[in-house]
Design a protein around this motif. Sequence first.
Motif, PDB file in Angstrom:
ATOM      1  N   ARG A 116      11.929  -9.872 -11.662  1.00  0.00           N
ATOM      2  CA  ARG A 116      12.555  -9.092 -11.265  1.00  0.00           C
ATOM      3  C   ARG A 116      10.926  -7.920 -11.409  1.00  0.00           C
ATOM      4  N   LEU A 117      10.178  -8.453 -12.722  1.00  0.00           N
ATOM      5  CA  LEU A 117       8.687  -7.073 -12.735  1.00  0.00           C
ATOM      6  C   LEU A 117       7.980  -7.945 -11.842  1.00  0.00           C
ATOM      7  N   SER A 118       7.669  -9.040 -11.945  1.00  0.00           N
ATOM      8  CA  SER A 118       6.972  -9.608 -11.208  1.00  0.00           C
ATOM      9  C   SER A 118       6.748  -9.889  -9.169  1.00  0.00           C
ATOM     10  N   THR A 119       8.086  -9.795  -9.124  1.00  0.00           N
ATOM     11  CA  THR A 119       8.458  -9.478  -7.879  1.00  0.00           C
ATOM     12  C   THR A 119       8.021  -7.777  -7.444  1.00  0.00           C
ATOM     13  N   CYS A 120       8.353  -7.380  -8.564  1.00  0.00           N
ATOM     14  CA  CYS A 120       8.215  -5.882  -7.953  1.00  0.00           C
ATOM     15  C   CYS A 120       6.843  -5.037  -7.889  1.00  0.00           C
ATOM     16  N   TRP A 121       6.339  -5.861  -8.980  1.00  0.00           N
ATOM     17  CA  TRP A 121       4.490  -5.703  -8.864  1.00  0.00           C
ATOM     18  C   TRP A 121       3.685  -6.930  -8.790  1.00  0.00           C
TER      19      TRP A 121
ATOM     20  N   GLN B 183       0.974  -1.132   0.058  1.00  0.00           N
ATOM     21  CA  GLN B 183       0.169   0.338   0.541  1.00  0.00           C
ATOM     22  C   GLN B 183       0.790   1.012   0.274  1.00  0.00           C
ATOM     23  N   ALA B 184       2.072   1.397   0.507  1.00  0.00           N
ATOM     24  CA  ALA B 184       2.508   2.482   0.994  1.00  0.00           C
ATOM     25  C   ALA B 184       3.806   3.131  -0.286  1.00  0.00           C
ATOM     26  N   ASP B 185       4.469   1.361  -0.765  1.00  0.00           N
ATOM     27  CA  ASP B 185       5.803   1.373  -1.432  1.00  0.00           C
ATOM     28  C   ASP B 185       5.105   0.821  -2.973  1.00  0.00           C
ATOM     29  N   ARG B 186       4.004   0.634  -3.358  1.00  0.00           N
ATOM     30  CA  ARG B 186       3.707   1.275  -5.014  1.00  0.00           C
ATOM     31  C   ARG B 186       2.502   2.237  -5.086  1.00  0.00           C
ATOM     32  N   LEU B 187       2.496   2.846  -6.514  1.00  0.00           N
ATOM     33  CA  LEU B 187       1.465   3.787  -6.466  1.00  0.00           C
ATOM     34  C   LEU B 187       0.425   2.826  -6.990  1.00  0.00           C
ATOM     35  N   LEU B 188       1.517   2.352  -8.438  1.00  0.00           N
ATOM     36  CA  LEU B 188       0.841   1.697  -9.548  1.00  0.00           C
ATOM     37  C   LEU B 188      -0.092   0.464  -9.231  1.00  0.00           C
ATOM     38  N   THR B 189      -0.995   0.767  -9.208  1.00  0.00           N
ATOM     39  CA  THR B 189      -2.242  -1.038  -9.632  1.00  0.00           C
ATOM     40  C   THR B 189      -2.232  -1.652 -10.681  1.00  0.00           C
ATOM     41  N   ALA B 190      -1.793  -2.730 -10.608  1.00  0.00           N
ATOM     42  CA  ALA B 190      -1.810  -3.558 -11.847  1.00  0.00           C
ATOM     43  C   ALA B 190      -2.213  -3.674 -12.462  1.00  0.00           C
ATOM     44  N   PRO B 191      -0.006  -3.206 -13.128  1.00  0.00           N
ATOM     45  CA  PRO B 191       0.541  -3.138 -14.311  1.00  0.00           C
ATOM     46  C   PRO B 191       0.086  -3.991 -15.378  1.00  0.00           C
ATOM     47  N   ILE B 192      -0.076  -3.641 -16.225  1.00  0.00           N
ATOM     48  CA  ILE B 192       0.169  -5.397 -17.392  1.00  0.00           C
ATOM     49  C   ILE B 192       1.278  -4.522 -18.809  1.00  0.00           C
ATOM     50  N   PHE B 193       2.311  -6.273 -18.252  1.00  0.00           N
ATOM     51  CA  PHE B 193       2.700  -5.924 -19.406  1.00  0.00           C
ATOM     52  C   PHE B 193       3.226  -7.301 -20.281  1.00  0.00           C
ATOM     53  N   VAL B 194       3.599  -6.607 -21.777  1.00  0.00           N
ATOM     54  CA  VAL B 194       3.351  -7.406 -22.998  1.00  0.00           C
ATOM     55  C   VAL B 194       4.790  -8.489 -23.208  1.00  0.00           C
ATOM     56  N   ILE B 195       4.614  -9.847 -22.702  1.00  0.00           N
ATOM     57  CA  ILE B 195       6.186 -10.317 -22.704  1.00  0.00           C
ATOM     58  C   ILE B 195       6.550 -10.393 -24.108  1.00  0.00           C
ATOM     59  N   SER B 196       7.178 -10.394 -25.210  1.00  0.00           N
ATOM     60  CA  SER B 196       6.867 -10.749 -26.277  1.00  0.00           C
ATOM     61  C   SER B 196       8.697 -10.949 -27.044  1.00  0.00           C
TER      62      SER B 196
ATOM     63  N   ASP C 135       1.156  -7.446  -7.751  1.00  0.00           N
ATOM     64  CA  ASP C 135      -0.514  -8.198  -8.809  1.00  0.00           C
ATOM     65  C   ASP C 135       0.141  -7.680 -10.446  1.00  0.00           C
ATOM     66  N   ALA C 136       0.493  -7.513 -11.349  1.00  0.00           N
ATOM     67  CA  ALA C 136       1.286  -6.888 -12.191  1.00  0.00           C
ATOM     68  C   ALA C 136       0.346  -7.984 -12.833  1.00  0.00           C
ATOM     69  N   ARG C 137      -0.241  -7.907 -14.060  1.00  0.00           N
ATOM     70  CA  ARG C 137      -1.261  -8.923 -15.364  1.00  0.00           C
ATOM     71  C   ARG C 137      -0.351  -8.703 -16.780  1.00  0.00           C
ATOM     72  N   PHE C 138       0.380 -10.076 -16.472  1.00  0.00           N
ATOM     73  CA  PHE C 138       1.049 -10.358 -17.714  1.00  0.00           C
ATOM     74  C   PHE C 138       0.034 -11.080 -19.274  1.00  0.00           C
ATOM     75  N   ILE C 139       0.804 -10.615 -20.483  1.00  0.00           N
ATOM     76  CA  ILE C 139       0.509 -11.052 -22.169  1.00  0.00           C
ATOM     77  C   ILE C 139       1.596 -11.454 -22.617  1.00  0.00           C
ATOM     78  N   PHE C 140       1.590 -12.965 -23.149  1.00  0.00           N
ATOM     79  CA  PHE C 140       2.598 -13.338 -23.659  1.00  0.00           C
ATOM     80  C   PHE C 140       1.905 -13.482 -25.458  1.00  0.00           C
ATOM     81  N   LEU C 141       3.032 -12.806 -26.321  1.00  0.00           N
ATOM     82  CA  LEU C 141       3.033 -13.171 -27.434  1.00  0.00           C
ATOM     83  C   LEU C 141       3.480 -12.716 -28.205  1.00  0.00           C
ATOM     84  N   LEU C 142       3.021 -14.322 -29.084  1.00  0.00           N
ATOM     85  CA  LEU C 142       4.237 -14.919 -29.678  1.00  0.00           C
ATOM     86  C   LEU C 142       3.658 -14.783 -31.387  1.00  0.00           C
ATOM     87  N   ARG C 143       5.126 -15.513 -31.752  1.00  0.00           N
ATOM     88  CA  ARG C 143       4.805 -15.158 -33.270  1.00  0.00           C
ATOM     89  C   ARG C 143       5.512 -16.534 -34.255  1.00  0.00           C
TER      90      ARG C 143
END
Length: 288
Positions: free
Chosen positions: A148-153, A48-61, A155-163
Amino acid sequence: MSWQRKFNKALVRFTGFQVNRVGNPGITQAPTPAKPSEVEVRPPADPQADRLLTAPIFVISPVRSGSTLLRAILNAHSAMHAPHELHVRRLRVEFGTNLAQKAMTALGHNQADLEHLLWDRVLHRELERSGKRFIVDKTPANAFAYERLSTCWPDARFIFLLRHPASIATSWHEASPDKRTPEEAALDALRYMKAVQRAKSALTGLTVRYEDLSAEPERVTREICAFLGLEWEPQMLSYGEQTVIEKGLGDWRDKIRSGAVQPGRALPDPSSIPESLKSISRSWGYLP
């Protein structure tokens, strides 16, 4: 031992500073910065005190996988701000003196904690400027830092983009044909693909294929919105002119500048797939 040498030793012992012996006396030399692998990476002590962002979204590709197209589509949604590639994981914090490190340790912060605070503040500032609810970052190199990203946030959400791996390699070569041969492009792109596969195996998220996104954009974007708990919005399919399209920060070519989803290139013939890419092609379902 002279009084000056005694003073110098005491200064080093109690403050970590070093007095110059050549030229005019002065204080120099901060402590050697720790390597990221040497610093404990841990979740926020107080989310609550250490993070300003809520549920950031990361596209992992991987590189050249259509992530700029997906970014543009998501950015057209009224709730999502998806700017250019942000590379925040490359922002480092270093202690200027041993006393600074000692002071932060007393507050409960190590180097990684302070970097996480910096990353969160930078992304939150950008989100606040946009007036939207959620930020999206699609930097391909984030695949190498998924832990590192999942530890930092947490509550982060991840979208995996494949091609298709061979299409990625071809596009990566075409992006800088004077820098890489087709074989070098395939091997370099494979590093990103393997990192994405590791992230995909370790994290919970939604997997999206570029071929499906370009062929059936409405169906795929509806799936993405459902995963994120958002209402689908039709303007996502006609994302309009982008304000930042620059090499190094995302795709910059004419196709992405069109402002609408364009058909993807045909899938490569299985016999044309480089040997180095066959294993990952099977893992991703592009080869039997």
